[in-house]
Design a protein around this motif. Structure first.
Motif, PDB file in Angstrom:
ATOM      1  N   GLY A   1       6.820  -7.792  25.006  1.00  0.00           N
ATOM      2  CA  GLY A   1       7.678  -8.764  24.335  1.00  0.00           C
ATOM      3  C   GLY A   1       8.048  -8.340  22.936  1.00  0.00           C
ATOM      4  O   GLY A   1       9.086  -8.738  22.408  1.00  0.00           O
ATOM      5  N   VAL A   2       7.194  -7.528  22.315  1.00  0.00           N
ATOM      6  CA  VAL A   2       7.420  -7.041  20.955  1.00  0.00           C
ATOM      7  C   VAL A   2       7.116  -5.551  20.910  1.00  0.00           C
ATOM      8  O   VAL A   2       6.037  -5.117  21.329  1.00  0.00           O
ATOM      9  N   ALA A   3       8.069  -4.764  20.422  1.00  0.00           N
ATOM     10  CA  ALA A   3       7.847  -3.346  20.124  1.00  0.00           C
ATOM     11  C   ALA A   3       8.254  -3.148  18.677  1.00  0.00           C
ATOM     12  O   ALA A   3       9.441  -3.176  18.351  1.00  0.00           O
ATOM     13  N   ALA A   4       7.262  -2.999  17.818  1.00  0.00           N
ATOM     14  CA  ALA A   4       7.522  -3.052  16.382  1.00  0.00           C
ATOM     15  C   ALA A   4       7.019  -1.799  15.674  1.00  0.00           C
ATOM     16  O   ALA A   4       5.838  -1.470  15.739  1.00  0.00           O
ATOM     17  N   ILE A   5       7.941  -1.122  15.000  1.00  0.00           N
ATOM     18  CA  ILE A   5       7.544  -0.072  14.061  1.00  0.00           C
ATOM     19  C   ILE A   5       7.362  -0.781  12.726  1.00  0.00           C
ATOM     20  O   ILE A   5       8.320  -1.200  12.086  1.00  0.00           O
ATOM     21  N   THR A   6       6.105  -0.946  12.353  1.00  0.00           N
ATOM     22  CA  THR A   6       5.781  -1.858  11.266  1.00  0.00           C
ATOM     23  C   THR A   6       4.523  -1.379  10.566  1.00  0.00           C
ATOM     24  O   THR A   6       3.819  -0.503  11.069  1.00  0.00           O
ATOM     25  N   SER A   7       4.221  -1.920   9.416  1.00  0.00           N
ATOM     26  CA  SER A   7       2.966  -1.735   8.705  1.00  0.00           C
ATOM     27  C   SER A   7       2.944  -0.464   7.874  1.00  0.00           C
ATOM     28  O   SER A   7       3.419   0.590   8.285  1.00  0.00           O
ATOM     29  N   CYS A   8       2.322  -0.583   6.708  1.00  0.00           N
ATOM     30  CA  CYS A   8       2.135   0.547   5.807  1.00  0.00           C
ATOM     31  C   CYS A   8       1.382   1.687   6.468  1.00  0.00           C
ATOM     32  O   CYS A   8       1.571   2.852   6.126  1.00  0.00           O
ATOM     33  N   THR A   9       0.512   1.380   7.436  1.00  0.00           N
ATOM     34  CA  THR A   9      -0.339   2.400   8.036  1.00  0.00           C
ATOM     35  C   THR A   9       0.470   3.602   8.487  1.00  0.00           C
ATOM     36  O   THR A   9       0.122   4.745   8.221  1.00  0.00           O
ATOM     37  N   ASN A  10       1.567   3.365   9.176  1.00  0.00           N
ATOM     38  CA  ASN A  10       2.342   4.468   9.739  1.00  0.00           C
ATOM     39  C   ASN A  10       3.735   4.632   9.143  1.00  0.00           C
ATOM     40  O   ASN A  10       4.286   5.730   9.175  1.00  0.00           O
TER      41      ASN A  10
ATOM     42  N   ALA B   1      10.527  -2.030  10.389  1.00  0.00           N
ATOM     43  CA  ALA B   1      10.268  -2.541   9.038  1.00  0.00           C
ATOM     44  C   ALA B   1       9.682  -1.409   8.195  1.00  0.00           C
ATOM     45  O   ALA B   1       8.473  -1.225   8.159  1.00  0.00           O
ATOM     46  N   PRO B   2      10.539  -0.627   7.541  1.00  0.00           N
ATOM     47  CA  PRO B   2      10.024   0.499   6.752  1.00  0.00           C
ATOM     48  C   PRO B   2       9.139   0.022   5.599  1.00  0.00           C
ATOM     49  O   PRO B   2       9.324  -1.063   5.052  1.00  0.00           O
ATOM     50  N   GLY B   3       8.176   0.873   5.236  1.00  0.00           N
ATOM     51  CA  GLY B   3       7.268   0.535   4.142  1.00  0.00           C
ATOM     52  C   GLY B   3       7.848   0.754   2.775  1.00  0.00           C
ATOM     53  O   GLY B   3       7.289   0.290   1.781  1.00  0.00           O
ATOM     54  N   SER B   4       8.965   1.479   2.706  1.00  0.00           N
ATOM     55  CA  SER B   4       9.677   1.632   1.429  1.00  0.00           C
ATOM     56  C   SER B   4      11.113   2.041   1.717  1.00  0.00           C
ATOM     57  O   SER B   4      11.442   2.492   2.825  1.00  0.00           O
TER      58      SER B   4
ATOM     59  N   HIS C   1       0.820  -1.214   0.000  1.00  0.00           N
ATOM     60  CA  HIS C   1       0.000   0.000   0.000  1.00  0.00           C
ATOM     61  C   HIS C   1       0.854   1.263   0.000  1.00  0.00           C
ATOM     62  O   HIS C   1       0.452   2.289  -0.537  1.00  0.00           O
ATOM     63  N   GLN C   2       2.045   1.165   0.590  1.00  0.00           N
ATOM     64  CA  GLN C   2       2.946   2.304   0.532  1.00  0.00           C
ATOM     65  C   GLN C   2       3.525   2.443  -0.870  1.00  0.00           C
ATOM     66  O   GLN C   2       3.628   3.548  -1.403  1.00  0.00           O
ATOM     67  N   VAL C   3       3.901   1.337  -1.479  1.00  0.00           N
ATOM     68  CA  VAL C   3       4.375   1.376  -2.872  1.00  0.00           C
ATOM     69  C   VAL C   3       3.263   1.888  -3.781  1.00  0.00           C
ATOM     70  O   VAL C   3       3.503   2.621  -4.743  1.00  0.00           O
ATOM     71  N   ASN C   4       2.026   1.545  -3.446  1.00  0.00           N
ATOM     72  CA  ASN C   4       0.886   1.986  -4.248  1.00  0.00           C
ATOM     73  C   ASN C   4       0.768   3.509  -4.230  1.00  0.00           C
ATOM     74  O   ASN C   4       0.665   4.145  -5.276  1.00  0.00           O
ATOM     75  N   ILE C   5       0.784   4.114  -3.029  1.00  0.00           N
ATOM     76  CA  ILE C   5       0.595   5.566  -2.982  1.00  0.00           C
ATOM     77  C   ILE C   5       1.848   6.313  -3.433  1.00  0.00           C
ATOM     78  O   ILE C   5       1.750   7.413  -3.998  1.00  0.00           O
ATOM     79  N   GLU C   6       3.024   5.721  -3.208  1.00  0.00           N
ATOM     80  CA  GLU C   6       4.250   6.428  -3.571  1.00  0.00           C
ATOM     81  C   GLU C   6       4.620   6.282  -5.038  1.00  0.00           C
ATOM     82  O   GLU C   6       5.371   7.104  -5.563  1.00  0.00           O
ATOM     83  N   HIS C   7       4.067   5.246  -5.721  1.00  0.00           N
ATOM     84  CA  HIS C   7       4.525   5.028  -7.093  1.00  0.00           C
ATOM     85  C   HIS C   7       3.453   4.526  -8.054  1.00  0.00           C
ATOM     86  O   HIS C   7       3.310   5.050  -9.164  1.00  0.00           O
TER      87      HIS C   7
END
Length: 890
Positions: free
Chosen positions: A420-429, A462-465, A176-182
């Protein structure tokens, strides 16, 4: 060329290039329509053929009555289809199987070919096995290729076998990030019958968060893979003209509130209002205060509040974003000229006619999180600790339990609520530079004060792009993030889709041996039970900077507003407010660190892939050569023995209940995407086929193999089947055996199949919410389920069930299995289904439930086949069979 009975065809000149377009002002009433319905109206004008789409359809939409309930069916033809690999692989498997079926029925297999652009982004397969190391990205990517080599070779075959089908290789970004960015065009320029034509960019996608593109003014939504396949093959999507909710925005966000807080507030409001199956459209003076990235974040969360779309109109901010992300000047000029010519350009003073109205003052938004199991369950950050403590007893037997252990050479006490998990993840953010930069600044300020992550926290980024990496590096924020353990683990969904990988061993041991309630905090959009990690009981959505804060705190049992995160080198308390960046700080970094050139460089050759991708051996040929020993890609049985003409549907007699489920059963409950347990039917199948435990991969990655997926249906570890009280997971009772002993769902279903007994599922409200997971319907059908009776459905899953030939029925208003006294031990008869053969869809069918003691319960269930198109799909045994027969006829 279309029939054009409104004489709408005209020419639009854009800097000397002539485009044919279809003028909306030729249709009476068009000027008062909401933006989203204007896009649908153009779609009908351009594709009018006198059969599927008539002058009456167009006139009806022009005279749309906002107050009316949806009743008029239209045929929507999306401009393109977008997929991710978890849902895309089974799509290509189905298309390959359809080619063979077409040949077997005497047709031309080449007719099974995308007729509109179809693009797939491989983003769901990377797992965060390794974290907290600069080598994490390389190691995780190597493991991804090692595990998924067979799937990727299959997709490479699809690239060459099908026209107009492109694949964005692994390691590029999130779909979804690739979709909006390209990928998104906003306005689509394409040759149609030799004529250069301009029309709105519309799309459907095999992921529910396709709605992220709504932030760009693109009308698009998530569908099941089977519906996407039909769209690729030129079949319009049957839909009722929806109700449209006008959501007025005023004011601007206060200091300290992020885009994540805004979207969680909107999710809470809209879920309470009730927008399932409706369009949501934003208007008002506050729209101009919402940056494009924030709009995309709001659109992304549309499935969480249940609407089909959540769209923003086209305005100057849209053009600025297209320019920033490297779109060429000709395309940007076309978007502006077309939007203004068609009345699609945003006017903050104008109000279209809407079915319902809502309003939000952006100034009232406060920092928030959501959890512990649903995105709509918003909690003000100031109330996070108290809410956690109130909720905890429902998840553990001993709220005071704790375990002492050693991690990284330090003695620690692990107690309920540990992160147990702190994740910067997902296209949302990760698509939103402001919150990503804010996370980097929090990390920088924390590191400068000497704070570190707690040793039990698995920290992932996990960056979206790849653009995100570029601007974090330019701003010098990658190093402090790495210092706190937030090294890049991959470019993909990772934690948000359940690919969080193993926890710190001591944490996993505490969860399993001592029933410690482990928590995850992620910047994603989904926190359903059992989704994030099998060892994690409670999951919370939060903004990226709050994810960093919780990694420092290490627990949910903290008031981040008033309690210190830790102490600095001088022993002084450090509070969240001390390290939280101001809006001016964030904006300063965003404006100086991000450039259009970054996007142009990252997407210059987006479909080429790296050396690993390019050197994969690629099968060739018009049809695929299935490997008998494959555990990833197998030919499914959907068309086995299919006759040229469908046989009449029959009433359902003597059915047994496979599961009796409660409310809010998600598609994750029905068809999990994450880890495969060794002692589960799917795990046993893999072991029997020579697969070692370390190579199990995930359910999501195995979706090209129906044998794994049928065994994984209803196998979520948090599923609670009320027929088998006291169990959790994929268990039921098998009434083919005396006294109905507890069995796995798969084993019981196979026994029912052998005995010739059809199956039904009983469920409560919001059945099938969450991901647009076609395997939740495919697996249901392959288990032998003929009908589902639920109190209410989420839109996509109901459609998917019909698409697989499963009858969706709804309990009479105000009733459910409990009020009707149904235990799940009954024998079920459903009569009146045969009326579907008579060119009508009955409003109800009669359900007769006979209990073991002879007690009979009768009621009229509502038939949730909502359009004539859906009736045709059901009569054909599913949408794939319908499309195949249609193409066979020519």
């Amino acid at each position: 060329m279309s029939i054009d009975s409104f004489d709408a065809r005209d020419t639009l000149d854009v800097n000397g290039t002539a485009y044919t377009y279809y003028r909306l002002d030729k249709v009476p009433g068009a000027e008062r329509l909401p933006f989203s319905l204007k896009v649908l109206l153009e779609n009908l004008l351009r594709t009018e053929d006198g059969a599927n789409i008539t002058r009456d359809d167009i006139a009806f939409l022009g005279q749309w009555d906002p107050s009316a309930e949806p009743r008029h069916e239209i045929q929507f033809t999306p401009a393109r289809v977008i997929m991710q690999d978890f849902t895309g692989v089974p799509c290509v498997v189905d298309l390959a199987t359809m080619r063979e079926a077409m040949a077997g029925l005497g047709g031309d297999p080449a007719r099974i070919n995308p007729l509109s652009p179809a693009e797939m982004v491989i983003d769901h397969s990377v797992i965060a096995d390794v974290f907290g190391s600069p080598q994490a990205l390389r190691i995780n990517t190597d493991l991804e290729y090692e595990r998924n080599r067979e799937r990727y070779q299959f997709l490479r075959w699809g690239q060459t076998a099908f026209d107009d089908f492109k694949v964005v290789p692994p390691g590029t970004g999130i779909v979804h990030q690739v979709n909006i960015e390209h990928l998104a065009r906003v306005v689509f320029p394409r040759e149609v019958d030799g004529v250069l034509t301009a029309y709105p960019d519309t799309c459907v996608g095999t992921d529910s968060h396709t709605t992220m593109v709504n932030g760009l003014g693109v009308v698009g939504w998530g569908v099941g893979g089977i519906e996407a396949e039909a769209a690729m093959l030129g079949q319009p999507i049957s839909m009722l003209i929806p109700r449209v909710v006008g959501f007025k925005l005023i004011g601007s966000l206060p200091q300290g509130a992020t885009a994540t807080d805004l979207v969680l507030t909107i999710t809470d409001l809209l879920r309470k209002h009730g927008v399932v199956g409706k369009f949501v459209e934003f208007y008002g003076p506050g729209v101009g205060q919402v940056p494009l990235a924030n709009r995309a974040t709001i659109g992304n969360m549309s499935p969480e509040y249940g609407s089909t779309i959540a769209v923003f109109p086209i305005d100057q901010l849209t053009l600025d974003y297209l320019r920033l992300t490297g779109r060429d000047d000709e395309q940007i000029a076309l978007v502006e000229a077309y939007a203004k010519a068609q009345g699609l350009w945003f006017d903050p003073e104008a109000t279209a006619e809407y079915s319902e109205y809502l309003e939000l003052d952006l100034a009232t938004v406060v920092p928030s999180i959501a959890g512990p199991k649903r995105p709509q369950d918003r909690i003000a950050l100031s109330e996070a600790k108290s809410t956690f403590l109130t909720t905890l007893p429902a998840y553990v037997s001993d709220p005071l339990a704790s375990v002492d252990d050693t991690i990284e050479g330090h003695g620690v006490t692990l107690s309920h609520g540990l992160v147990g998990v702190a994740a910067i993840t997902s296209c949302t953010n990760t698509s939103n530079p402001s919150v990503m930069v804010a996370a980097g600044l929090v990390a920088k300020k924390a590191a400068e004060r000497g704070l570190t992550r707690k040793p039990w926290v698995k920290t992932t980024l996990a960056p979206g792009s790849q653009v995100v990496t570029s601007y974090l590096q330019r701003a010098g924020l990658d190093a402090p993030l790495s210092q706190l353990g937030f090294d890049i683990v991959g470019y993909g969904c990772t934690t948000c889709i359940g690919n969080s990988g193993p926890l710190v061993p001591a944490v996993s041991k505490a969860a399993n041996a001592s029933d410690i309630a482990v928590v995850s905090v992620l910047s994603g959009n989904r926190n359903f039970e059992g989704r994030i990690n099998p060892d994690v009981k409670m999951n919370y959505l939060a903004s990226p900077p709050l994810v960093v804060a919780y990694a420092l705190a290490g627990t949910m049992d903290i008031d981040l507003v008033h309690d210190p995160l830790g102490t600095d080198d001088q022993g002084n308390d450090v509070f969240l407010a001390d390290i939280w960046p101001t809006p001016a700080e964030v904006e300063g970094v965003v404006s100086s660190a991000i450039s259009s050139q970054m996007y142009q460089t990252s997407y210059a050759d987006v479909f080429a892939g790296d050396e690993r991708w390019q050197t994969l051996p690629t099968p060739s040929g018009e049809t695929f050569e299935w490997a008998d020993d494959s555990t990833y890609v197998r030919k499914p049985p959907y068309f086995d023995g299919m006759p040229v003409a469908p046989e009449p549907v029959e009433d359902i007699r003597g059915a047994r209940v496979l599961l009796r489920l409660g409310d809010s059963v998600t598609t994750d409950h029905i068809s999990p995407a994450g880890a495969i347990k060794p002692d589960s039917p799917a795990g046993k199948y893999l072991v029997e086929h020579g697969v070692e435990r370390k190579d199990f991969n995930s359910y999501g990655s195995r979706r090209g193999n129906h044998e794994v997926m049928i065994r994984g249906t209803f196998a979520n570890i948090r599923l609670r089947n009320q027929i088998a009280p006291g169990t959790e997971g994929g268990f039921t009772r098998d009434f083919t055996q005396p006294d109905g002993p507890v069995s796995t769902v798969y084993d019981a279903a196979m026994n029912y199949r052998e005995a010739g007994v059809p199956l039904v599922v009983l469920a409560g409200k919001e059945y099938g919410s969450g991901s647009s997971r076609d395997w939740a319907a495919k697996g249901t059908m392959l288990l032998g389920v003929r009908a589902v009776l639920a109190e209410s459905y989420e839109r996509i899953h109901r459609s998917n069930l019909i698409g697989m030939g499963v009858l969706p029925l709804q309990f009479p208003a105000g009733t459910n299995p409990g009020t009707l006294g149904l235990t799940g031990e009954e024998t079920i008869d459903i009569s009146g289904v045969t009326r579907l053969n008579d060119d009508e869809t009955p409003h109800t069918v009669k359900v007769t439930a006979t209990a073991p003691d002879g007690r009979v319960t009768e009621f009229d269930a509502v038939v949730r086949i909502d359009t004539p198109g859906e009736r045709h799909y059901y009569l054909n045994g599913g949408i794939m069979q319908y499309v195949l027969r249609s193409l066979l006829k020519g």
